[in-house]
Design an enzyme around this catalytic site. Structure first.
Site, PDB file in Angstrom:
ATOM      1  N   ARG A 160       0.827  -1.221   0.000  1.00  0.00           N
ATOM      2  CA  ARG A 160       0.000   0.000   0.000  1.00  0.00           C
ATOM      3  C   ARG A 160       0.861   1.270   0.000  1.00  0.00           C
ATOM      4  NH1 ARG A 160      -2.758  -3.872  -0.695  1.00  0.00           N
ATOM      5  NH2 ARG A 160      -4.699  -4.401   0.378  1.00  0.00           N
ATOM      6  N   SER A 229     -11.218  -0.088   2.883  1.00  0.00           N
ATOM      7  CA  SER A 229     -10.408  -0.397   4.067  1.00  0.00           C
ATOM      8  C   SER A 229      -9.879   0.900   4.657  1.00  0.00           C
ATOM      9  CB  SER A 229      -9.199  -1.249   3.688  1.00  0.00           C
ATOM     10  OG  SER A 229      -9.619  -2.409   3.046  1.00  0.00           O
ATOM     11  N   GLU A 325      -5.038   3.701   6.179  1.00  0.00           N
ATOM     12  CA  GLU A 325      -4.745   3.568   4.743  1.00  0.00           C
ATOM     13  C   GLU A 325      -5.322   4.787   4.011  1.00  0.00           C
ATOM     14  OE1 GLU A 325      -5.534  -0.362   3.036  1.00  0.00           O
ATOM     15  OE2 GLU A 325      -6.423   0.613   1.298  1.00  0.00           O
TER      16      GLU A 325
HETATM   17  P1  NAP Z   1     -10.187 -11.652   4.580  1.00  0.00           P
HETATM   18  O1  NAP Z   1     -10.275 -12.846   3.703  1.00  0.00           O
HETATM   19  O2  NAP Z   1     -11.157 -11.456   5.680  1.00  0.00           O
HETATM   20  O3  NAP Z   1      -8.719 -11.529   5.161  1.00  0.00           O
HETATM   21  C1  NAP Z   1      -8.353 -10.463   6.047  1.00  0.00           C
HETATM   22  C2  NAP Z   1      -6.953  -9.973   5.671  1.00  0.00           C
HETATM   23  O4  NAP Z   1      -6.072 -11.080   5.682  1.00  0.00           O
HETATM   24  C3  NAP Z   1      -6.931  -9.378   4.294  1.00  0.00           C
HETATM   25  O5  NAP Z   1      -6.893  -7.991   4.439  1.00  0.00           O
HETATM   26  C4  NAP Z   1      -5.710  -9.966   3.617  1.00  0.00           C
HETATM   27  O6  NAP Z   1      -4.610  -9.064   3.501  1.00  0.00           O
HETATM   28  C5  NAP Z   1      -5.217 -11.033   4.559  1.00  0.00           C
HETATM   29  N1  NAP Z   1      -5.236 -12.313   3.839  1.00  0.00           N
HETATM   30  C6  NAP Z   1      -6.295 -13.128   3.640  1.00  0.00           C
HETATM   31  N2  NAP Z   1      -5.908 -14.228   2.966  1.00  0.00           N
HETATM   32  C7  NAP Z   1      -4.595 -14.090   2.723  1.00  0.00           C
HETATM   33  C8  NAP Z   1      -3.640 -14.903   2.055  1.00  0.00           C
HETATM   34  N3  NAP Z   1      -3.982 -16.063   1.499  1.00  0.00           N
HETATM   35  N4  NAP Z   1      -2.366 -14.442   1.988  1.00  0.00           N
HETATM   36  C9  NAP Z   1      -2.019 -13.262   2.522  1.00  0.00           C
HETATM   37  N5  NAP Z   1      -2.876 -12.458   3.170  1.00  0.00           N
HETATM   38  C10 NAP Z   1      -4.157 -12.860   3.275  1.00  0.00           C
HETATM   39  O7  NAP Z   1     -10.123 -10.391   3.624  1.00  0.00           O
HETATM   40  P2  NAP Z   1     -11.234  -9.373   3.138  1.00  0.00           P
HETATM   41  O8  NAP Z   1     -11.346  -8.270   4.113  1.00  0.00           O
HETATM   42  O9  NAP Z   1     -12.469 -10.085   2.676  1.00  0.00           O
HETATM   43  O10 NAP Z   1     -10.487  -8.824   1.881  1.00  0.00           O
HETATM   44  C11 NAP Z   1     -10.195  -9.644   0.769  1.00  0.00           C
HETATM   45  C12 NAP Z   1      -9.229  -8.896  -0.134  1.00  0.00           C
HETATM   46  O11 NAP Z   1      -9.817  -7.666  -0.610  1.00  0.00           O
HETATM   47  C13 NAP Z   1      -7.962  -8.494   0.593  1.00  0.00           C
HETATM   48  O12 NAP Z   1      -6.869  -8.687  -0.263  1.00  0.00           O
HETATM   49  C14 NAP Z   1      -8.168  -7.036   0.909  1.00  0.00           C
HETATM   50  O13 NAP Z   1      -6.969  -6.334   0.979  1.00  0.00           O
HETATM   51  C15 NAP Z   1      -8.997  -6.593  -0.254  1.00  0.00           C
HETATM   52  N6  NAP Z   1      -9.754  -5.419   0.109  1.00  0.00           N
HETATM   53  C16 NAP Z   1      -9.287  -4.205  -0.272  1.00  0.00           C
HETATM   54  C17 NAP Z   1      -9.983  -3.077   0.051  1.00  0.00           C
HETATM   55  C18 NAP Z   1      -9.477  -1.717  -0.341  1.00  0.00           C
HETATM   56  O14 NAP Z   1     -10.172  -0.741  -0.138  1.00  0.00           O
HETATM   57  N7  NAP Z   1      -8.281  -1.599  -0.908  1.00  0.00           N
HETATM   58  C19 NAP Z   1     -11.162  -3.143   0.775  1.00  0.00           C
HETATM   59  C20 NAP Z   1     -11.577  -4.366   1.193  1.00  0.00           C
HETATM   60  C21 NAP Z   1     -10.877  -5.506   0.836  1.00  0.00           C
HETATM   61  P3  NAP Z   1      -4.343  -8.108   2.236  1.00  0.00           P
HETATM   62  O15 NAP Z   1      -5.212  -6.927   2.474  1.00  0.00           O
HETATM   63  O16 NAP Z   1      -2.888  -7.758   2.400  1.00  0.00           O
HETATM   64  O17 NAP Z   1      -4.640  -8.844   0.991  1.00  0.00           O
END
Ligand code: NAP
Length: 343
Positions: A160, A229, A325
């Site tokens: 990020r 996020s 963020e």
């Molecule tokens: P989740 O499956 O509930 O997981 C929570 C966090 O754990 C995520 O933020 C993700 O980090 C990390 N994670 C999960 N599986 C992983 C793996 N196999 N390897 C490494 N890290 C892992 O996640 P969620 O909240 O539903 O989000 C799913 C994805 O959407 C994530 O990648 C998240 O970053 C992305 N997202 C982005 C935004 C945004 O505004 N940019 C908003 C919501 C969700 P990472 O964030 O580093 O991937």
């Protein structure tokens, strides 16, 4: 050049915060950017689609909303090369690529914002970061009054983060992003939710699944105002992680190549009892604790106050500092999130 004075930015930020911009400019050419560079504004902020921005005060600094549009595509035997202008919508660009059978960024579907903003914080989701496919970024530098290309390595992409958020912050504008997509494609389906896709997996399948997952879990900013996020996932040392894991064996964790461990900010907030927390017009989303919501007519300072509360509760329970963020913009320009809303 198109510009407005005393302009309400309510419709230009996904938190739907009411604030007044003394001046807002919409440059569409290098000549117009040069004109802006010659104004030598003390404080200004470059706005994309306002989906990662928190206007903290009732007034904003001068705003520059670059409005370059267009997509150009070329290819050779090995790769597709796509040049996208900064004001193109990010999700539309992802769809454009997948529909043209250009694969790589399908995991980044439905991330709100513009193509020009994507490299700034190296947007990432479901195991892919935009920096994985960026060849170079065209940057209009205000002090040089010229376009400078930053190669992928010069962009200094990390979690990020990039040079545009650090050293180059407030010094110019991204006009175009150049992508290189190898024609040999490898699906990234390591994240929960994608790993269940039945083989053979296509980029179209991944994009549709990511859209479905995001729509199920994340509030649509047009319905519930939010900026995705709000916090980054904290990276802690292995020693810190081990101590926490003893106390919280169910805690999700992701070891990093540098020996540190990534924790899930959303999980920490939920464990601190804040999922669904609501006070006045603001709250923590009931399905995804990483998302803060403006339910009605919150001021920027209401969101700032809520963010501090979340940080304090997570610190109290886990001794882990959450970093925002979302970018905090005051009348004086961008500030470190730790320096606003004191008291
Ligand atoms: P989740 O499956 O509930 O997981 C929570 C966090 O754990 C995520 O933020 C993700 O980090 C990390 N994670 C999960 N599986 C992983 C793996 N196999 N390897 C490494 N890290 C892992 O996640 P969620 O909240 O539903 O989000 C799913 C994805 O959407 C994530 O990648 C998240 O970053 C992305 N997202 C982005 C935004 C945004 O505004 N940019 C908003 C919501 C969700 P990472 O964030 O580093 O991937």
């Amino acid at each position: 050049m198109k510009k407005h004075l005393q302009f309400s930015v309510k419709a230009l930020n996904s938190f739907n915060i009411q604030a007044i911009a003394p001046k807002i400019f919409f440059p569409t050419s290098l000549v117009e950017l040069t004109e802006l560079a010659n104004k030598h504004f003390t404080h200004f902020y470059v706005l994309g689609e306002g989906s990662n921005t928190l206007f903290c005060d009732e007034k904003t600094p001068v705003l520059i909303k670059p409005s370059f549009k267009g997509i150009e595509l070329t290819e050779d035997n090995d790769s597709f090369y796509v040049k996208v202008a900064c004001a193109e919508n990010w999700h539309d660009f992802v769809e454009y690529c997948v529909n043209k059978k250009i694969y790589g960024i399908e995991n980044l579907a439905l991330i709100p914002g513009s193509a020009g903003a994507a490299p700034v914080q190296n947007v990432g989701a479901y195991g892919v970061e935009v920096g994985d496919f960026i060849d170079k970024v065209s940057w209009f530098d205000f002090s040089q009054q010229a376009l400078v290309n930053y190669s992928n390595a010069q962009c200094k992409f990390s979690y990020r983060d990039s040079i545009f958020k650090q050293k180059l912050n407030g010094r110019g504008v991204i006009t175009h992003v150049y992508f290189k997509f190898p024609k040999i494609w490898h699906p990234i389906i390591s994240y929960q939710g994608l790993s269940c896709l039945p083989p053979p997996v296509s980029a179209q399948d991944i994009m549709q699944k990511v859209i479905q997952l995001r729509q199920e879990k994340l509030p649509d900013p047009k319905v519930l105002a939010n900026a995705g996020s709000f916090f980054k996932n904290p990276m802690v040392t292995n020693a810190c992680f081990k101590a926490l894991q003893q106390k919280y064996p169910a805690m999700p964790f992701y070891p990093q190549s540098n020996g540190n461990v990534k924790l899930a900010a959303g999980w920490l907030i939920e464990q601190a009892g804040l999922k669904g927390f609501k006070e006045g017009d603001v709250g923590v989303h009931e399905k995804q604790a990483l998302v803060l919501i403006n339910y009605a007519d919150a001021l920027g300072q209401d969101i700032v106050k809520l963010a501090k509360h979340v940080q304090q509760q997570v610190m109290k329970q886990f001794n882990v500092q959450l970093q925002a963020e979302v970018r905090f913009i005051t009348q004086q320009g961008e500030v470190d999130s730790a320096s606003v809303g004191k008291g």
